[in-house]
Scaffold this motif. Structure first.
Motif, PDB file in Angstrom:
ATOM      1  N   UNK A   1       0.780  -1.120   0.004  1.00  0.00           N
ATOM      2  CA  UNK A   1      -0.012  -0.325   0.016  1.00  0.00           C
ATOM      3  C   UNK A   1       1.193   0.922   0.108  1.00  0.00           C
ATOM      4  N   UNK A   2      -0.167   1.857  -0.111  1.00  0.00           N
ATOM      5  CA  UNK A   2       1.086   3.348  -0.538  1.00  0.00           C
ATOM      6  C   UNK A   2       1.472   3.873   1.479  1.00  0.00           C
ATOM      7  N   UNK A   3       3.136   4.125   0.934  1.00  0.00           N
ATOM      8  CA  UNK A   3       3.524   4.525   2.306  1.00  0.00           C
ATOM      9  C   UNK A   3       3.956   3.942   3.239  1.00  0.00           C
ATOM     10  N   UNK A   4       4.259   2.128   1.894  1.00  0.00           N
ATOM     11  CA  UNK A   4       4.813   1.089   3.150  1.00  0.00           C
ATOM     12  C   UNK A   4       6.007   1.208   2.446  1.00  0.00           C
ATOM     13  N   UNK A   5       6.546   1.632   1.742  1.00  0.00           N
ATOM     14  CA  UNK A   5       8.399   2.228   2.022  1.00  0.00           C
ATOM     15  C   UNK A   5       8.398   0.655   0.731  1.00  0.00           C
ATOM     16  N   UNK A   6       7.511   0.819  -0.214  1.00  0.00           N
ATOM     17  CA  UNK A   6       8.093  -0.150  -1.344  1.00  0.00           C
ATOM     18  C   UNK A   6       9.697   0.392  -2.371  1.00  0.00           C
ATOM     19  N   UNK A   7       9.759   1.574  -2.510  1.00  0.00           N
ATOM     20  CA  UNK A   7      10.328   2.612  -3.054  1.00  0.00           C
ATOM     21  C   UNK A   7      11.620   2.744  -2.706  1.00  0.00           C
ATOM     22  N   UNK A   8      12.037   2.441  -1.104  1.00  0.00           N
ATOM     23  CA  UNK A   8      13.054   2.453  -0.464  1.00  0.00           C
ATOM     24  C   UNK A   8      13.315   1.429  -0.828  1.00  0.00           C
ATOM     25  N   UNK A   9      12.577   0.246  -1.000  1.00  0.00           N
ATOM     26  CA  UNK A   9      12.981  -1.592  -1.379  1.00  0.00           C
ATOM     27  C   UNK A   9      14.579  -1.666  -2.478  1.00  0.00           C
ATOM     28  N   UNK A  10      14.264  -1.128  -3.324  1.00  0.00           N
ATOM     29  CA  UNK A  10      15.213  -1.350  -4.194  1.00  0.00           C
ATOM     30  C   UNK A  10      16.005   0.311  -4.241  1.00  0.00           C
ATOM     31  N   UNK A  11      15.851   1.487  -3.561  1.00  0.00           N
ATOM     32  CA  UNK A  11      16.693   2.659  -3.527  1.00  0.00           C
ATOM     33  C   UNK A  11      17.839   2.346  -2.426  1.00  0.00           C
ATOM     34  N   UNK A  12      17.441   2.216  -1.644  1.00  0.00           N
ATOM     35  CA  UNK A  12      18.166   1.578  -0.394  1.00  0.00           C
ATOM     36  C   UNK A  12      19.351   0.885  -1.105  1.00  0.00           C
ATOM     37  N   UNK A  13      19.549   0.050  -1.702  1.00  0.00           N
ATOM     38  CA  UNK A  13      21.079  -0.915  -2.508  1.00  0.00           C
ATOM     39  C   UNK A  13      21.287   0.254  -3.188  1.00  0.00           C
ATOM     40  N   UNK A  14      20.574   0.799  -3.825  1.00  0.00           N
ATOM     41  CA  UNK A  14      21.257   2.025  -4.686  1.00  0.00           C
ATOM     42  C   UNK A  14      22.511   2.736  -4.324  1.00  0.00           C
ATOM     43  N   UNK A  15      21.593   3.186  -2.859  1.00  0.00           N
ATOM     44  CA  UNK A  15      21.906   4.281  -2.394  1.00  0.00           C
ATOM     45  C   UNK A  15      23.565   4.287  -1.495  1.00  0.00           C
ATOM     46  N   UNK A  16      23.506   2.777  -1.016  1.00  0.00           N
ATOM     47  CA  UNK A  16      24.589   2.029  -0.454  1.00  0.00           C
ATOM     48  C   UNK A  16      25.797   1.365  -1.395  1.00  0.00           C
ATOM     49  N   UNK A  17      25.207   1.356  -2.395  1.00  0.00           N
ATOM     50  CA  UNK A  17      26.117   1.229  -3.602  1.00  0.00           C
ATOM     51  C   UNK A  17      27.192   2.776  -3.958  1.00  0.00           C
ATOM     52  N   UNK A  18      26.234   3.234  -3.909  1.00  0.00           N
ATOM     53  CA  UNK A  18      27.180   5.196  -4.603  1.00  0.00           C
ATOM     54  C   UNK A  18      27.834   5.254  -2.843  1.00  0.00           C
ATOM     55  N   UNK A  19      27.402   4.870  -2.107  1.00  0.00           N
ATOM     56  CA  UNK A  19      28.157   5.582  -1.034  1.00  0.00           C
ATOM     57  C   UNK A  19      29.541   4.686  -0.691  1.00  0.00           C
ATOM     58  N   UNK A  20      29.707   3.457  -1.516  1.00  0.00           N
ATOM     59  CA  UNK A  20      30.701   2.666  -1.319  1.00  0.00           C
ATOM     60  C   UNK A  20      31.414   3.340  -2.163  1.00  0.00           C
ATOM     61  N   UNK A  21      30.910   3.684  -2.884  1.00  0.00           N
ATOM     62  CA  UNK A  21      31.488   4.922  -4.611  1.00  0.00           C
ATOM     63  C   UNK A  21      32.796   5.220  -3.785  1.00  0.00           C
ATOM     64  N   UNK A  22      31.802   6.584  -2.774  1.00  0.00           N
ATOM     65  CA  UNK A  22      32.088   7.906  -2.452  1.00  0.00           C
ATOM     66  C   UNK A  22      33.020   7.719  -1.611  1.00  0.00           C
TER      67      UNK A  22
END
Length: 195
Positions: A1-22
């Motif tokens: 449902x709305x606001x359940x965090x679906x977007x963060x399921x794929x976004x957090x791994x991408x942020x983590x990968x970018x922080x590893x690069x940083x």
């Protein structure tokens, strides 16, 4: 449902990968904080009547590339995602992190839709874009003062573009130096692929 965090399921791994690069974690990577010059060096639109010059990535050792592209069917969904990114990557908390941990290097994001500034050539349209960016800066500064005075909620800052943040607001900038996260819709993606 709305606001359940679906977007963060794929976004957090991408942020983590970018922080590893940083942080320079991985094979043959140099931490961003060791780079001599931030991604942004001089916003062209603040100078008198100068013509467009990309303020991003000139003589930068950091690889300029889209690390994550998010494609949505509707502009309203694109805008919702951009507002989430403003809260994550363009907030005062994010700026404190960039200063303390990454030597002012930022995680960049941009919306590439029909509403994005910079249609046509920069030589012909730079004065129009300059005025819009200056107005956006004034509007953001006004809203920031209202938030500081507790007249507005801090959440309202995510609804306002800030040309001084890590959000790329102009097509020419995104074409010259792609953001780490690009948010677009199907029709704009097809136009980008055709050109």
């Amino acid at each position: 449902g709305t606001g359940s965090g679906k977007t963060y399921c794929f976004l957090l791994p991408m942020i983590f990968k970018l922080l590893r690069e940083a942080y320079g974690i991985g094979i043959n990577r140099k931490p961003w904080r060791n780079f001599d010059r931030p991604y942004i060096h001089s916003p062209w639109w603040k100078d008198g009547e100068s013509v467009y010059e990309s303020p991003y990535g000139v003589s930068q050792q950091r690889t300029a590339a889209v690390k994550c592209m998010m494609v949505y069917p509707l502009n309203a969904l694109v805008q919702d995602q951009i507002e989430q990114f403003r809260g994550l990557f363009a907030s005062s908390t994010a700026d404190d992190f960039y200063k303390a941990e990454l030597n002012n290097h930022k995680i960049y994001f941009g919306e590439y839709s029909g509403e994005t500034l910079g249609k046509g050539t920069s030589a012909r349209n730079s004065s129009e874009v300059r005025n819009k960016l200056r107005n956006a800066e004034l509007e953001f500064d006004k809203l920031k003062r209202q938030v500081d005075n507790n007249d507005e909620s801090a959440d309202s800052l995510a609804k306002q573009q800030n040309p001084n943040s890590s959000e790329l607001l102009v097509r020419w900038d995104m074409q010259e130096t792609p953001p780490d996260f690009l948010v677009t819709n199907f029709s704009m993606l097809s136009i980008m692929l055709i050109r």
